[in-house]
Design a protein around this motif. Structure first.
Motif, short mmCIF file in Angstrom:
data_model
loop_
_atom_site.label_atom_id
_atom_site.label_comp_id
_atom_site.label_asym_id
_atom_site.label_seq_id
_atom_site.Cartn_x
_atom_site.Cartn_y
_atom_site.Cartn_z
N GLU A 671 0.83 -1.20 0.00
CA GLU A 671 0.00 0.00 0.00
C GLU A 671 0.87 1.26 0.00
O GLU A 671 0.59 2.23 -0.72
CB GLU A 671 -0.91 -0.01 1.23
N LEU A 672 1.95 1.23 0.78
CA LEU A 672 2.85 2.37 0.83
C LEU A 672 3.58 2.57 -0.51
O LEU A 672 3.77 3.69 -0.97
CB LEU A 672 3.89 2.18 1.95
N ARG A 673 3.97 1.46 -1.14
CA ARG A 673 4.65 1.55 -2.44
C ARG A 673 3.73 2.16 -3.49
O ARG A 673 4.17 2.97 -4.33
CB ARG A 673 5.16 0.19 -2.88
N ALA A 674 2.44 1.78 -3.44
CA ALA A 674 1.48 2.32 -4.41
C ALA A 674 1.38 3.84 -4.26
O ALA A 674 1.34 4.57 -5.26
CB ALA A 674 0.12 1.66 -4.22
N ILE A 675 1.36 4.32 -3.02
CA ILE A 675 1.30 5.77 -2.77
C ILE A 675 2.58 6.43 -3.27
O ILE A 675 2.54 7.49 -3.91
CB ILE A 675 1.10 6.05 -1.26
N SER A 676 3.72 5.78 -2.99
CA SER A 676 5.00 6.34 -3.42
C SER A 676 5.07 6.44 -4.94
O SER A 676 5.49 7.47 -5.49
CB SER A 676 6.15 5.48 -2.88
N ASP A 677 4.67 5.37 -5.64
CA ASP A 677 4.73 5.37 -7.10
C ASP A 677 3.79 6.43 -7.68
O ASP A 677 4.11 7.10 -8.67
CB ASP A 677 4.35 4.00 -7.65
N GLU A 678 2.63 6.58 -7.05
CA GLU A 678 1.68 7.58 -7.52
C GLU A 678 2.25 8.98 -7.32
O GLU A 678 2.10 9.86 -8.17
CB GLU A 678 0.35 7.43 -6.76
N TRP A 679 2.91 9.17 -6.19
CA TRP A 679 3.53 10.48 -5.89
C TRP A 679 4.68 10.79 -6.86
O TRP A 679 4.84 11.92 -7.32
CB TRP A 679 4.02 10.49 -4.45
N LEU A 680 5.47 9.76 -7.18
CA LEU A 680 6.60 9.95 -8.11
C LEU A 680 6.12 10.26 -9.51
O LEU A 680 6.77 11.01 -10.25
CB LEU A 680 7.49 8.70 -8.14
N SER A 681 4.99 9.67 -9.89
CA SER A 681 4.39 9.93 -11.20
C SER A 681 5.41 9.74 -12.33
O SER A 681 5.53 10.58 -13.22
CB SER A 681 3.82 11.35 -11.23
N GLY A 682 6.15 8.63 -12.27
CA GLY A 682 7.10 8.32 -13.33
C GLY A 682 8.48 8.88 -13.14
O GLY A 682 9.41 8.53 -13.88
N GLU A 712 -8.06 3.80 4.60
CA GLU A 712 -7.02 3.66 3.58
C GLU A 712 -5.92 4.70 3.85
O GLU A 712 -6.23 5.85 4.19
CB GLU A 712 -7.60 3.90 2.19
N ILE A 713 -4.68 4.27 3.68
CA ILE A 713 -3.56 5.21 3.86
C ILE A 713 -3.47 6.10 2.62
O ILE A 713 -3.42 5.62 1.48
CB ILE A 713 -2.23 4.44 4.06
N VAL A 714 -3.48 7.41 2.85
CA VAL A 714 -3.40 8.36 1.73
C VAL A 714 -2.10 9.16 1.75
O VAL A 714 -1.76 9.83 0.77
CB VAL A 714 -4.60 9.32 1.74
N ALA A 715 -1.39 9.09 2.86
CA ALA A 715 -0.10 9.80 2.97
C ALA A 715 0.71 9.12 4.07
O ALA A 715 0.16 8.52 5.01
CB ALA A 715 -0.30 11.27 3.29
N PHE A 716 2.03 9.22 3.94
CA PHE A 716 2.89 8.63 4.99
C PHE A 716 4.22 9.38 5.05
O PHE A 716 4.63 10.06 4.09
CB PHE A 716 3.12 7.14 4.75
N ALA A 717 4.87 9.23 6.18
CA ALA A 717 6.23 9.77 6.38
C ALA A 717 6.94 8.84 7.35
O ALA A 717 6.43 8.58 8.44
CB ALA A 717 6.18 11.19 6.93
N ASN A 718 8.12 8.34 6.95
CA ASN A 718 8.84 7.42 7.84
C ASN A 718 9.70 8.20 8.83
O ASN A 718 10.35 9.19 8.50
CB ASN A 718 9.71 6.45 7.03
N PHE A 719 9.65 7.75 10.09
CA PHE A 719 10.49 8.33 11.13
C PHE A 719 11.97 8.05 10.78
O PHE A 719 12.30 6.98 10.26
CB PHE A 719 10.17 7.73 12.49
N MET A 720 12.81 8.98 11.10
CA MET A 720 14.24 8.83 10.84
C MET A 720 14.97 8.91 12.17
O MET A 720 15.15 10.01 12.72
CB MET A 720 14.72 9.93 9.89
N PRO A 721 15.38 7.79 12.75
CA PRO A 721 16.12 7.84 14.01
C PRO A 721 17.35 8.72 13.91
O PRO A 721 18.13 8.60 12.95
CB PRO A 721 16.50 6.38 14.25
#
Length: 859
Positions: A671-682, A712-721
């Motif tokens: 699900e996260l990859r799908a959002i990422s690919d959509e955001w990258l838009s190619g 449904e997840i529509v946005a995400f941000a990964n924590f960065m230790p």
């Protein structure tokens, strides 16, 4: 008497200073007297009449003839029961004895200098006693030759003229038996207690010394083509020397010369020839060895000064000598190629004649072009301090010497090339790098020089072609001897281009890269034991190499780096033990330098600027990093009106903020990859200073998500230790353009601020850097910063730096400057291009990118 001794002891240093100044004055005075007797025009005429090999042989014999005198100082140190280094004795003894030859004053100068060099570890009385024994025996060899000469003169009817000197010969001859008997049977401390071995050493040294003097003088005459009888020359030379020493004139200057001129003229040698003979003898036995002695003196003086000032003077001199060596190689190569390109100019234009070190009467086009270009290439290798450049450079300079010899040798050319060869030979210790990495800066310089020379050659050939008519005539000195000769030169250039490629390939050696692949255990140990920074987590993306620093017990620091051409791009501050940062940075710089790379430190804090400034690095401000002070963060107030409205709007629409923790299921990652690919838009993912979508990377920390009413997840941000207690940040921040409403990013940020403040106790939220924020915009900004702005802004014209700064400014309480630091051997334009390409290189297209880079820079 005791008071007098104490008075002298209290002023001993002053007396030493007065003595040294006196010696310098005496030497200058005597050298000026010798200079008056030497005509450089006369020397030039003499040299032109003698073959170069005979001149070199004279010089060699003169140096060898001086060498036996060093035995005095080995014996002196044996008497004093001292064991200094042999090299020290050789260098100081050479200076003392050659100086004594020039300005001896009956041994006064040599005694004073020997006391200064060798008398510091013994009592003054013991030194004086030892010196008296040495000085007494220095004339024993001359006395032996005087006795031999006396018998030759008195009992041989060969030459009646020499019998007039019998009184001087017998007077000098009696010196040795008297001194020998006194040393053997005497009881005084200053001569009588001399051991038999020391006595024999001194007699043998003195005999060899005076044998050397005779050999040097006689061989000089023979090499000049003068034919005289040894039975005549030896007694005359000894008698003249005894008279000269009795006169107490330093170097027997004047009395010795006068006697030799009169005597040899009487024996049938023309007066002008005798004068030339004496001139060459003084040059090769006195002046050249003394000049070498001066070099050794300044070397020892330099060592003392260098030790006192912690090695800085010698370091500066070596650096200057190395730069001069590189310049001379380039200069000689350019002059050789130009002499083959525009030979008439070097004949017609006086300034080019004076400028050209290779004065050849006949220019042979092919070797001139070949050697010229190869000198430039080896000059690059020497300038780059590459070990493998040493032997080829010596070989090419030697071949240039032979070429100049065959093409019409001149003394000035030989001297210049000999000096250049000495520079190369003595630079061996300066060549420490394992490989040549041809930088863009060097390509620009060498391309301009070699390309310019090639283009000039082609243009002149075209203009000299009889088949082409020109409206304007070239100056006569651009005329080429013939079209055929020009064609030979053009073919030579083509062949040379191939040879240059082979030479560069040889200097490059087997390419060695800096850094290692990421070892997760080693990295994790450093981060967990000593902490990190907001960029440390990027190491787990594994798109960069790592340089580990070990303090002798364990790994304590690591750097993240990537290579572009000859530049090692180091991402962010080092991670690990803060107290080891300086040592780790020095270790990295040394390792990088050994393999001929130049470090570029990217996005560094002011603390690193201070460390790297000590290593001689230049820096420019590259941007500013935004920090939000979480305890003071609030949505209330006029400034936050827009953010408050966006937050409430998204909240009313039923969107929720949540933090999910690893490990994540395959469905969640999908699900996260799908959002990422959509955001990258190619678009391609970018790496180096930015994170990219990697499942392994995302599994290492919690992820903040925004969900709609359907969960449904529509946005995400990964924590960065960040491996610190007070700073929190995120890396990837992506949303679905179709499903996420406007204001989603503000909604995500505000929730992150509150979550990290309330749940994690974080003090600052790091919003990341705004590149080129407030950089190069002022009229008084550094030129480097303006260049950086132009290059980076032009290269990333589709990326809104201004918009990024404006967006982050909505939340930031403070902006911390970030810097790029680079070696002064780098050009800022090329530094920025390297950063631009590396920072914007697509991760998926890495192989293609590397191939392009290899095509351009030939890694």
């Amino acid at each position: 008497m005791v008071k007098l001794v104490d008075w002298f002891k209290a002023r001993l240093n002053k007396f030493k200073t007065i003595f040294l100044i006196s010696v310098i004055i005496i030497v200058i005075f005597e050298l000026s007297n010798i200079a008056k007797t030497i005509s450089f025009d006369q020397l030039s005429t003499i040299f032109s009449q003698i073959s170069i090999w005979n001149i070199l042989l004279m010089a060699l014999i003169g140096l060898v003839s001086v060498t036996p005198m060093i035995g005095y100082d080995f014996t002196l140190n044996n008497i004093l029961e001292q064991k200094p280094k042999k090299r020290y004795i050789f260098e100081t003894s050479w200076l003392v004895n050659t100086l004594n030859n020039i300005a001896g004053f009956g041994g006064f100068v040599s005694a004073g200098l020997r006391s200064e060099f060798y008398g510091k570890q013994s009592s003054g009385k013991k030194v004086v006693q030892a010196l008296s024994k040495i000085l007494v025996f220095t004339m024993s060899g001359l006395s032996i030759y005087a006795l031999i000469s006396f018998f030759l003169v008195m009992f041989d009817d060969h030459n009646q003229y020499l019998r007039q000197y019998w009184i001087w010969l017998i007077g000098g001859g009696l010196y040795f038996p008297i001194v020998f008997c006194l040393s053997l049977f005497g009881k005084g401390e200053y001569l009588g207690d001399l051991e038999s071995t020391h006595r024999l050493e001194l007699i043998g040294t003195s005999f060899l010394e005076w044998t050397g003097v005779l050999v040097s003088f006689i061989s000089t005459g023979l090499l000049m083509g003068i034919h005289v009888s040894l039975r005549d020359v030896v007694p005359l030379f000894i008698a003249a020397t005894v008279i000269g020493i009795a006169s107490m004139i330093p170097g027997e200057l004047g009395s010795f010369d006068l006697m030799m001129i009169i005597g040899l003229s009487a024996l049938g040698t023309p007066r002008e020839t005798v004068v030339a003979w004496l001139l060459l003898f003084r040059l090769f036995y006195y002046l050249i060895p003394f000049a070498i002695g001066l070099v050794l003196f300044f070397k020892n003086l330099g060592t003392t000064i260098n030790t006192r000032y912690k090695g800085i003077p010698v370091g500066l001199l070596k650096e200057l000598a190395h730069k001069l060596e590189g310049f001379l190689l380039y200069f000689t190569g350019i002059m050789l190629v130009l002499s083959a390109t525009i030979p008439e100019a070097f004949i017609r234009l006086p300034f080019l004649q004076r400028l050209n070190p290779i004065h050849s009467r006949v220019i042979v086009v092919f070797p001139a072009i070949l050697l010229g270009f190869l000198l430039i290439v080896t000059g690059r290798g020497i300038s780059a301090r590459v070990k493998r450049a040493y032997v080829p450079t010596i070989l090419i300079v030697t071949l240039t010497f032979l070429y100049s010899l065959l093409a019409g040798f001149r003394v000035s050319t030989g001297f210049f090339l000999a000096l250049l060869l000495l520079f190369v030979i003595f630079s061996k210790n300066e060549l420490y790098r394992e490989q040549l990495v041809y930088s863009a800066e060097w390509m620009t310089i060498d391309g301009f020089i070699m390309g310019g020379l090639t283009i000039l050659y082609i243009i002149i050939g075209v203009y000299n072609s009889p088949n082409i008519h020109h409206r304007h005539r070239l100056p006569e000195f651009f005329l080429f001897p013939s079209e055929r000769i020009w064609g030979v030169g053009f073919i030579a250039i083509l062949i040379v281009a191939f040879i240059i490629l082979l030479m560069i390939r040889f200097l490059k050696n087997k390419r060695i890269q800096i850094g290692e692949a990421v070892d997760e255990k080693r990295v994790q140990h450093i981060l967990e034991s000593y902490g990190g920074n907001p960029d440390s987590q990027l190491v787990f993306l594994k798109d960069k190499k790592v340089f580990y620093y070990n303090n002798g017990e364990e790994d304590t620091v690591f750097f993240q780096l990537s290579t572009f051409n000859n530049k090692i791009l180091i991402m962010g501050d080092p991670s690990g033990k803060t107290s080891d940062f300086e040592a780790a940075t020095e270790s990295l710089i040394n390792e990088v330098d050994r393999y001929n790379y130049l470090p570029v430190f990217y996005e560094n804090s002011e603390d690193m600027v201070m460390i790297l400034h000590e290593f001689g690095y230049d820096f420019i401000k590259f941007g500013e990093r935004a920090h939000v002070h979480l305890p003071d963060f609030t949505l209330s107030g006029k400034k936050m009106k827009g953010q408050r409205a966006s937050f409430n709007k998204v909240l009313k629409e039923g969107y929720q903020f949540d933090v999910i923790k690893p490990p994540f299921s395959a469905d969640t990652m999908s699900e996260l990859r799908a959002i990422s690919d959509e955001w990258l838009s190619g678009r391609k993912e970018k790496g180096f200073s930015l994170g990219f979508f990697s499942e392994d990377y995302l599994q290492r920390a919690p992820i903040a998500v925004i969900k709609n009413q359907a969960q449904e997840i529509v946005a995400f941000a990964n924590f960065m230790p960040t491996y610190t207690n007070n700073i929190g940040t995120i890396d990837l921040m992506r949303h679905s353009p179709e499903k996420a409403p406007g204001g989603t990013m503000d909604f995500l940020f505000i929730n992150l601020f509150q979550y990290m403040r309330d749940e994690m106790g974080i003090e600052y939220f790091d919003l990341g850097m705004a590149p080129l924020a407030n950089v190069g915009t002022s009229r008084k900004s550094f030129t480097q910063e303006r260049i950086a702005y132009l290059v980076y802004n032009f290269g990333s014209r589709f990326y809104s730096f201004g918009g990024l700064k404006e967006y982050k400014d909505k939340y930031a309480n403070e902006w911390l400057p970030e810097y790029v630091l680079y070696s002064r051997d780098s050009w800022i334009g090329y530094v920025m291009i390297a950063l631009l390409i590396t920072d914007n290189a697509p991760v998926q297209g890495e192989k293609k990118y590397r191939g392009f880079r290899r095509f351009i820079f030939r890694d």
